[in-house]
Motif scaffolding. Structure first.
Motif, PDB file in Angstrom:
ATOM      1  N   ASP A  41       0.784  -1.237   0.000  1.00 55.24           N
ATOM      2  CA  ASP A  41       0.000   0.000   0.000  1.00 55.24           C
ATOM      3  C   ASP A  41       0.812   1.282   0.000  1.00 55.24           C
ATOM      4  O   ASP A  41       0.250   2.356  -0.249  1.00 55.24           O
ATOM      5  CB  ASP A  41      -0.942   0.021   1.215  1.00 55.24           C
ATOM      6  CG  ASP A  41      -1.906  -1.161   1.199  1.00 55.24           C
ATOM      7  OD1 ASP A  41      -2.165  -1.676   0.107  1.00 55.24           O
ATOM      8  OD2 ASP A  41      -2.385  -1.557   2.281  1.00 55.24           O
ATOM      9  N   ALA A  42       2.088   1.229   0.324  1.00 53.14           N
ATOM     10  CA  ALA A  42       2.865   2.467   0.397  1.00 53.14           C
ATOM     11  C   ALA A  42       2.899   3.138  -0.979  1.00 53.14           C
ATOM     12  O   ALA A  42       3.281   2.510  -1.970  1.00 53.14           O
ATOM     13  CB  ALA A  42       4.286   2.181   0.878  1.00 53.14           C
ATOM     14  N   PRO A  43       2.498   4.415  -1.075  1.00 51.97           N
ATOM     15  CA  PRO A  43       2.463   5.068  -2.390  1.00 51.97           C
ATOM     16  C   PRO A  43       3.838   5.169  -3.036  1.00 51.97           C
ATOM     17  O   PRO A  43       3.941   5.204  -4.262  1.00 51.97           O
ATOM     18  CB  PRO A  43       1.877   6.453  -2.083  1.00 51.97           C
ATOM     19  CG  PRO A  43       2.093   6.658  -0.614  1.00 51.97           C
ATOM     20  CD  PRO A  43       2.037   5.304   0.000  1.00 51.97           C
ATOM     21  N   GLU A  44       4.895   5.198  -2.223  1.00 52.67           N
ATOM     22  CA  GLU A  44       6.248   5.247  -2.802  1.00 52.67           C
ATOM     23  C   GLU A  44       6.524   4.006  -3.647  1.00 52.67           C
ATOM     24  O   GLU A  44       7.113   4.098  -4.723  1.00 52.67           O
ATOM     25  CB  GLU A  44       7.290   5.357  -1.685  1.00 52.67           C
ATOM     26  CG  GLU A  44       7.297   6.691  -0.962  1.00 52.67           C
ATOM     27  CD  GLU A  44       6.277   6.758   0.137  1.00 52.67           C
ATOM     28  OE1 GLU A  44       6.253   7.779   0.853  1.00 52.67           O
ATOM     29  OE2 GLU A  44       5.472   5.813   0.304  1.00 52.67           O
ATOM     30  N   ASN A  45       6.097   2.845  -3.155  1.00 51.78           N
ATOM     31  CA  ASN A  45       6.312   1.618  -3.913  1.00 51.78           C
ATOM     32  C   ASN A  45       5.499   1.607  -5.205  1.00 51.78           C
ATOM     33  O   ASN A  45       5.965   1.131  -6.249  1.00 51.78           O
ATOM     34  CB  ASN A  45       5.949   0.402  -3.058  1.00 51.78           C
ATOM     35  CG  ASN A  45       6.915   0.202  -1.907  1.00 51.78           C
ATOM     36  OD1 ASN A  45       8.069   0.610  -1.976  1.00 51.78           O
ATOM     37  ND2 ASN A  45       6.453  -0.425  -0.846  1.00 51.78           N
ATOM     38  N   LEU A  53       3.813   5.237  12.063  1.00 54.86           N
ATOM     39  CA  LEU A  53       3.524   3.959  11.421  1.00 54.86           C
ATOM     40  C   LEU A  53       2.393   4.101  10.408  1.00 54.86           C
ATOM     41  O   LEU A  53       2.411   3.464   9.345  1.00 54.86           O
ATOM     42  CB  LEU A  53       3.166   2.924  12.488  1.00 54.86           C
ATOM     43  CG  LEU A  53       2.911   1.492  12.013  1.00 54.86           C
ATOM     44  CD1 LEU A  53       4.128   0.935  11.292  1.00 54.86           C
ATOM     45  CD2 LEU A  53       2.527   0.602  13.189  1.00 54.86           C
ATOM     46  N   ARG A  54       1.409   4.947  10.713  1.00 56.21           N
ATOM     47  CA  ARG A  54       0.298   5.179   9.774  1.00 56.21           C
ATOM     48  C   ARG A  54       0.805   5.762   8.454  1.00 56.21           C
ATOM     49  O   ARG A  54       0.197   5.553   7.402  1.00 56.21           O
ATOM     50  CB  ARG A  54      -0.729   6.109  10.417  1.00 56.21           C
ATOM     51  CG  ARG A  54      -2.034   6.224   9.632  1.00 56.21           C
ATOM     52  CD  ARG A  54      -3.033   7.135  10.316  1.00 56.21           C
ATOM     53  NE  ARG A  54      -3.406   6.602  11.621  1.00 56.21           N
ATOM     54  CZ  ARG A  54      -3.046   7.141  12.778  1.00 56.21           C
ATOM     55  NH1 ARG A  54      -2.304   8.249  12.798  1.00 56.21           N
ATOM     56  NH2 ARG A  54      -3.418   6.607  13.914  1.00 56.21           N
ATOM     57  N   ARG A  55       1.907   6.476   8.514  1.00 57.58           N
ATOM     58  CA  ARG A  55       2.504   7.041   7.299  1.00 57.58           C
ATOM     59  C   ARG A  55       2.803   5.953   6.270  1.00 57.58           C
ATOM     60  O   ARG A  55       2.755   6.194   5.055  1.00 57.58           O
ATOM     61  CB  ARG A  55       3.795   7.780   7.707  1.00 57.58           C
ATOM     62  CG  ARG A  55       4.820   8.006   6.624  1.00 57.58           C
ATOM     63  CD  ARG A  55       4.381   9.053   5.639  1.00 57.58           C
ATOM     64  NE  ARG A  55       5.432   9.339   4.698  1.00 57.58           N
ATOM     65  CZ  ARG A  55       5.741   8.584   3.646  1.00 57.58           C
ATOM     66  NH1 ARG A  55       5.047   7.480   3.405  1.00 57.58           N
ATOM     67  NH2 ARG A  55       6.725   8.923   2.828  1.00 57.58           N
ATOM     68  N   TRP A  56       3.077   4.733   6.719  1.00 55.84           N
ATOM     69  CA  TRP A  56       3.494   3.670   5.796  1.00 55.84           C
ATOM     70  C   TRP A  56       2.429   2.617   5.552  1.00 55.84           C
ATOM     71  O   TRP A  56       2.410   2.009   4.476  1.00 55.84           O
ATOM     72  CB  TRP A  56       4.759   3.001   6.328  1.00 55.84           C
ATOM     73  CG  TRP A  56       5.894   3.955   6.467  1.00 55.84           C
ATOM     74  CD1 TRP A  56       6.322   4.575   7.599  1.00 55.84           C
ATOM     75  CD2 TRP A  56       6.733   4.455   5.414  1.00 55.84           C
ATOM     76  NE1 TRP A  56       7.372   5.417   7.331  1.00 55.84           N
ATOM     77  CE2 TRP A  56       7.650   5.361   6.000  1.00 55.84           C
ATOM     78  CE3 TRP A  56       6.807   4.221   4.045  1.00 55.84           C
ATOM     79  CZ2 TRP A  56       8.613   6.026   5.252  1.00 55.84           C
ATOM     80  CZ3 TRP A  56       7.768   4.881   3.305  1.00 55.84           C
ATOM     81  CH2 TRP A  56       8.660   5.778   3.902  1.00 55.84           C
ATOM     82  N   ILE A  57       1.530   2.372   6.521  1.00 56.19           N
ATOM     83  CA  ILE A  57       0.567   1.280   6.345  1.00 56.19           C
ATOM     84  C   ILE A  57      -0.877   1.745   6.459  1.00 56.19           C
ATOM     85  O   ILE A  57      -1.789   0.929   6.401  1.00 56.19           O
ATOM     86  CB  ILE A  57       0.829   0.146   7.349  1.00 56.19           C
ATOM     87  CG1 ILE A  57       0.599   0.616   8.782  1.00 56.19           C
ATOM     88  CG2 ILE A  57       2.233  -0.405   7.189  1.00 56.19           C
ATOM     89  CD1 ILE A  57       0.692  -0.503   9.806  1.00 56.19           C
ATOM     90  N   GLY A  58      -1.111   3.039   6.635  1.00 57.98           N
ATOM     91  CA  GLY A  58      -2.469   3.547   6.649  1.00 57.98           C
ATOM     92  C   GLY A  58      -3.211   3.250   7.938  1.00 57.98           C
ATOM     93  O   GLY A  58      -2.634   3.195   9.027  1.00 57.98           O
ATOM     94  N   ALA A  59      -4.524   3.010   7.817  1.00 56.56           N
ATOM     95  CA  ALA A  59      -5.403   2.877   8.986  1.00 56.56           C
ATOM     96  C   ALA A  59      -5.058   1.679   9.848  1.00 56.56           C
ATOM     97  O   ALA A  59      -5.416   1.639  11.027  1.00 56.56           O
ATOM     98  CB  ALA A  59      -6.859   2.788   8.520  1.00 56.56           C
ATOM     99  N   ALA A  60      -4.385   0.689   9.304  1.00 54.54           N
ATOM    100  CA  ALA A  60      -4.034  -0.497  10.087  1.00 54.54           C
ATOM    101  C   ALA A  60      -3.106  -0.160  11.248  1.00 54.54           C
ATOM    102  O   ALA A  60      -2.950  -0.965  12.171  1.00 54.54           O
ATOM    103  CB  ALA A  60      -3.381  -1.548   9.194  1.00 54.54           C
ATOM    104  N   ALA A  61      -2.500   1.012  11.224  1.00 51.60           N
ATOM    105  CA  ALA A  61      -1.580   1.397  12.302  1.00 51.60           C
ATOM    106  C   ALA A  61      -2.298   1.563  13.639  1.00 51.60           C
ATOM    107  O   ALA A  61      -1.652   1.558  14.686  1.00 51.60           O
ATOM    108  CB  ALA A  61      -0.861   2.693  11.937  1.00 51.60           C
ATOM    109  N   THR A  62      -3.615   1.692  13.626  1.00 59.11           N
ATOM    110  CA  THR A  62      -4.359   1.840  14.867  1.00 59.11           C
ATOM    111  C   THR A  62      -4.690   0.499  15.513  1.00 59.11           C
ATOM    112  O   THR A  62      -5.191   0.462  16.637  1.00 59.11           O
ATOM    113  CB  THR A  62      -5.666   2.608  14.614  1.00 59.11           C
ATOM    114  OG1 THR A  62      -6.467   1.879  13.657  1.00 59.11           O
ATOM    115  CG2 THR A  62      -5.380   3.996  14.065  1.00 59.11           C
TER     116      THR A  62
END
Length: 420
Positions: free
Chosen positions: A44-48, A214-223
């Motif tokens: 999901d990371a937009p950089e990838n 962590l949310r910066r890299w994996i989104g909502a799952a960081a919660t």
């Protein structure tokens, strides 16, 4: 009365169903393990996603790189009279011709090979940069997951300390009731509790900050709540030295040097002349015969010193620049590896001393001071100081573990994971 009992039983049944559903929902709630965080970051990371698009773009550019230019259609009219009785006529004068033909430019083979080599080198750069970004994404995700893990463990430590503070207050209250302690000592215990609450708030803030990172890299799952323990990164010092040149950033730099060399080869190939061929069919009036023409064109690179020469020199300097930058990166990473290994060794030693000596001694001291206080041989301030020292030792242990995991992850994703 019967209806009331029935309704009451029905209400209990509904409540039981709601409770069961809530428990089932809670059981099915997602948890965030270290491995799952890595998978989410990779997907999901937009950089990838950006690097993948860059790679596909470069791959699509390889096939047409050495293709011939599109042919040119030739349409025209020659020798149309503009004076006399036959002026503007297309079929009266024997010299008037309607032309149709094709022209094909043919770049020299060296230039076409160089263009393809440059396109292939660009693909190599895109692949290296995609790999570099993928590893950076995984590394950053690992570091942020570890930060959340150890920050939450620090908060959990303070949850355990609440019970100890309650026991200490109970001890002080019993001593006050027995006349062997003054009421002001209870205030000291309350002050310690407030100090710990302030420290807990700071640690909870650290958890929130780590979750946001962590949310910066994996989104909502960081919660989601973390599950599992941190991985053990297997590091072999001899292998780390051997794999220094395999660092993803160095691989990307090496690919850029290859691309610059391919661009230099293309500039040199510009010195070789291109050529072209054209075929024309000329139609004349019925009383005159039709004609065909065949022609060849050749470039004349007569001013190499002022045209192709400066471009070649510019590309040569670009190669030199990238090679020098590659050497800079190599030296930087060599220094970082040496310093990282030295720091890791120091952290392991400090962690061992903390676990085997500092915490046991601080715990023993806290117990002895508390026992002496109960016997009336110590001031409460001494007990509080010993208890604070134990807390700091336990927090130091968690912080050292975090630093060891973080540094090990940095080394792992730089020199081990890059080859897998």
């Amino acid at each position: 009365m019967t209806a009331f009992l029935f309704a009451r039983r029905a209400g209990k049944g509904v409540m039981a169903a709601v409770l069961w559903l809530s428990l089932a929902t809670g059981a099915q709630a997602e948890t965030l393990s270290f491995a799952r965080a890595q998978v989410l970051a990779q997907q999901d990371a937009p950089e990838n996603l950006a690097r993948q698009a860059q790679l596909e773009s470069a791959q699509f550019s390889v096939e047409p790189a050495d293709a011939l230019p599109d042919p040119q259609l030739i349409l025209g009219v020659d020798n149309v009279p503009v004076e006399g009785a036959d002026r503007y006529s297309l079929n009266q004068d024997f010299m008037t011709m309607r032309r149709i033909g094709l022209m094909q430019e043919v770049p020299n083979s060296d230039k076409r090979k160089a263009r393809r080599s440059l396109a292939v080198a660009t693909v190599g750069v895109a692949e290296a940069e995609q790999r570099e970004m993928l590893l950076q994404t995984r590394r950053q995700t690992a570091l942020n997951w570890l930060n959340v893990y150890y920050a939450e463990h620090s908060v959990a430590l303070f949850d355990q300390l609440d019970l100890q503070i309650s026991l200490l207050r109970a001890t002080v209250q019993s001593l006050i009731a027995g006349g062997s302690a003054s009421p002001t000592e209870l205030l000291q215990a309350d002050e310690l509790a407030l100090t710990l609450e302030d420290r807990r708030d700071q640690l909870q803030r650290d958890v929130a900050v780590a979750r946001a990172a962590l949310r910066r890299w994996i989104g909502a799952a960081a919660t989601e709540p973390l599950v599992g323990n941190p991985p053990v990164f297997q590091l072999s010092v001899p292998q780390l030295h051997q794999r220094l040149h395999e660092h993803p950033e160095l691989n990307a730099a090496n690919a850029r040097v290859g691309e610059a060399n391919a661009a230099l080869a293309e500039a040199i190939a510009e010195k070789t002349p291109d050529w072209g061929v054209g075929f024309v069919y000329s139609n004349r009036a019925p009383q005159f015969g039709d004609m065909v023409s065949l022609q060849f064109t050749f470039d004349l690179p007569m001013f190499v010193g002022s045209r192709q020469g400066p471009t070649i020199k510019a590309r040569q300097q670009s190669v030199a620049q990238l090679e020098a930058e590659q050497e800079v990166l190599l030296r930087e990473h060599a220094a970082e590896l040496e310093s990282g290994l030295a720091e890791l060794e120091q952290l392991h030693k400090a962690l061992t001393r903390t676990e085997k000596s500092l915490i046991p001694l601080a715990s023993q001291r806290a117990e002895l001071e508390l026992a002496a206080y109960k016997a009336g041989n110590r001031q409460l301030s001494t007990v509080i100081n010993s208890r604070t020292a134990l807390i700091e030792a336990q927090l130091r242990e968690i912080e050292l573990k975090r630093q060891v995991s973080e540094l090990s992850a940095n080394l792992y994703y730089a020199y081990v994971e890059s080859l897998q």
